[in-house]
Design a protein around this motif. Structure first.
Motif, PDB file in Angstrom:
ATOM      1  N   ALA A 133       0.854  -1.182   0.000  1.00 16.52           N
ATOM      2  CA  ALA A 133       0.000   0.000   0.000  1.00 16.52           C
ATOM      3  C   ALA A 133       0.890   1.232   0.000  1.00 16.52           C
ATOM      4  CB  ALA A 133      -0.922   0.003   1.212  1.00 16.52           C
ATOM      5  N   ARG A 135       1.176   5.481  -0.276  1.00 15.49           N
ATOM      6  CA  ARG A 135       0.425   6.716  -0.078  1.00 15.49           C
ATOM      7  C   ARG A 135       0.213   7.448  -1.405  1.00 15.49           C
ATOM      8  NH1 ARG A 135      -0.739   8.899   4.791  1.00 15.49           N
ATOM      9  NH2 ARG A 135       0.202   7.953   6.659  1.00 15.49           N
ATOM     10  N   TYR A 142      -4.317   5.590   0.294  1.00 11.98           N
ATOM     11  CA  TYR A 142      -3.336   4.634  -0.206  1.00 11.98           C
ATOM     12  C   TYR A 142      -3.849   3.994  -1.490  1.00 11.98           C
ATOM     13  CZ  TYR A 142      -1.427   4.784   4.561  1.00 11.98           C
ATOM     14  OH  TYR A 142      -0.897   5.186   5.756  1.00 11.98           O
ATOM     15  N   THR A 166       3.167  -1.204   4.192  1.00  6.55           N
ATOM     16  CA  THR A 166       3.234   0.217   3.849  1.00  6.55           C
ATOM     17  C   THR A 166       4.638   0.787   3.970  1.00  6.55           C
ATOM     18  OG1 THR A 166       2.525   0.674   6.128  1.00  6.55           O
ATOM     19  CG2 THR A 166       0.836   0.735   4.425  1.00  6.55           C
ATOM     20  N   GLU A 220      -0.574   3.750  11.047  1.00  4.85           N
ATOM     21  CA  GLU A 220       0.332   3.142  10.073  1.00  4.85           C
ATOM     22  C   GLU A 220       1.475   2.418  10.788  1.00  4.85           C
ATOM     23  OE1 GLU A 220       3.477   4.979   7.040  1.00  4.85           O
ATOM     24  OE2 GLU A 220       1.412   5.256   6.323  1.00  4.85           O
TER      25      GLU A 220
END
Length: 382
Positions: A133, A135, A142, A166, A220
């Motif tokens: 994922a 940003r 995302y 992430t 996150e």
């Protein structure tokens, strides 16, 4: 531990039983049935303060409802994943905005969920997740790219909670984030059914190609903590309802053993009695856990108990019928003459019980390392 039902629990049982008897057979389809349950206040029992659920219910009343539902003629639930997995996770880790947005539609039976955990090469080893994922430009959302597999009810779901990486270059438990992803994204999400040994397609592959996601639960990089918390909720009150179904299946196997004469074999009788005794043990273990035992290994112990038990029951289901268990129905005018009967379905489906939801090997490793404090298993060992 004293786990009993008070008079108010029995009154609640009578109400639940009467309502199910009056409505269960009128269910047109599983989605409309979820809305019926929600309108009557039967989803989100015991969610507590905040006004997100429906009825107020004690723990024992939640057990009563689960048992009565399992014993009724009501159809299988499509809202289980949202109600019993995501909802308690949001209550533990979500923001007030997330609770207000997602809990009321779950309680109303309006939005259905699926779980985006397992991947090819990262099934039981969930820390091996590779779905990424990234940003977007404004930093508030995302784009999710990757593949999930064994995703129950993905073909019906409106939303999927996804464990994704992430942090580029991160490994294992670090750099993971728990995202809420809408499924209605044509061209960005594809769902492919997986045909099973039983001929049904309860599981799916899900492909994300830059799918949009803007809701992060727990912050996150904290995805592993949130994901493990959710797995703890997975083996709660619903375990007792599952055992009601197990008892019904065991009863069918016992009847088949009597009808075929297999029950006259002392070895078969011993196996049937052992299945009954182990099922009673599982019930008391589940009640002990719900009673607040505080045992961090309880979810893994429960999974080990029921998975092996159910698989052995499937083996018994065909054993007691002898050669008849290997042939299809006698009515060859059926459009699908090889359709499985209940015993054959039980045998074939239960082969996967010791794999899905965390394989037996993984559960034993969790107990050994996190509960007993034994040395960690060397990675890459043969």
């Amino acid at each position: 531990m004293d786990f009993g039902f008070a008079q108010e629990d029995e009154d609640f049982r009578a109400e639940a039983r009467a309502w199910l008897a009056a409505h269960a057979e009128d269910a047109r389809d599983r989605r409309s049935w979820e809305r019926t349950l929600g309108a009557a206040g039967w989803i989100g029992l015991g969610w507590g303060a905040g006004g997100y659920g429906n009825r107020t219910a004690t723990l024992t009343q939640q057990v009563v409802w689960a048992e009565e539902y399992a014993q009724s003629a009501a159809p299988p639930r499509s809202g289980h994943i949202g109600e019993n997995l995501l909802a308690p996770t949001l209550m533990a880790h979500g923001t007030e905005e997330q609770k207000s947005r997602f809990l009321p539609p779950i309680a109303a039976g309006e939005e259905l969920w699926c779980q985006g955990y397992s991947e090819p090469g990262a099934g039981s080893d969930l820390a091996g997740v590779r779905t990424a994922a990234v940003r977007e430009g404004d930093g508030r959302a995302y784009r999710v790219t990757g593949q999930k597999i064994w995703t129950s009810l993905a073909h019906e779901a409106d939303w999927c909670f996804v464990l994704a990486r992430t942090e580029p270059g991160s490994e294992r438990h670090r750099g993971l984030t728990f995202l809420l992803v809408p499924m209605d994204q044509p061209g960005r999400i594809e769902v492919r059914p997986i045909r099973q040994l039983t001929g049904t397609s309860d599981f799916n592959e899900v492909f994300f190609d830059g799918a949009h996601a803007q809701h992060v639960v727990g912050g996150e990089g904290n995805g592993w903590r949130v994901a493990m918390s959710l797995l703890g909720f997975e083996r709660g009150v619903s375990t007792l309802a599952q055992q009601i179904g197990f008892a019904r299946e065991l009863g069918s196997v016992v009847r088949a053993a009597v009808e075929s004469g297999a029950a006259e074999d002392p070895v078969v009788r011993e196996r049937l009695v052992r299945q009954w005794a182990e099922l009673r043990t599982m019930r008391w273990n589940a009640l002990r856990t719900l009673g607040g035992s505080g045992d961090p290994g309880a979810p893994s112990v429960a999974k080990l108990l029921w998975a092996g038990w159910h698989q052995r029951l499937g083996e018994l289901a065909v054993l007691v019928r002898g050669a008849a268990a290997s042939v299809g129905p006698a009515d060859w005018s059926l459009a699908s003459p090889y359709e499985l009967d209940a015993a054959q379905h039980l045998f074939l489906f239960s082969r996967a019980d010791t794999i899905y939801g965390g394989s037996d090997q993984i559960q034993r490793t969790i107990i050994a390392e996190r509960v007993l404090g034994l040395p960690r298993e060397p990675k890459g060992a043969a």
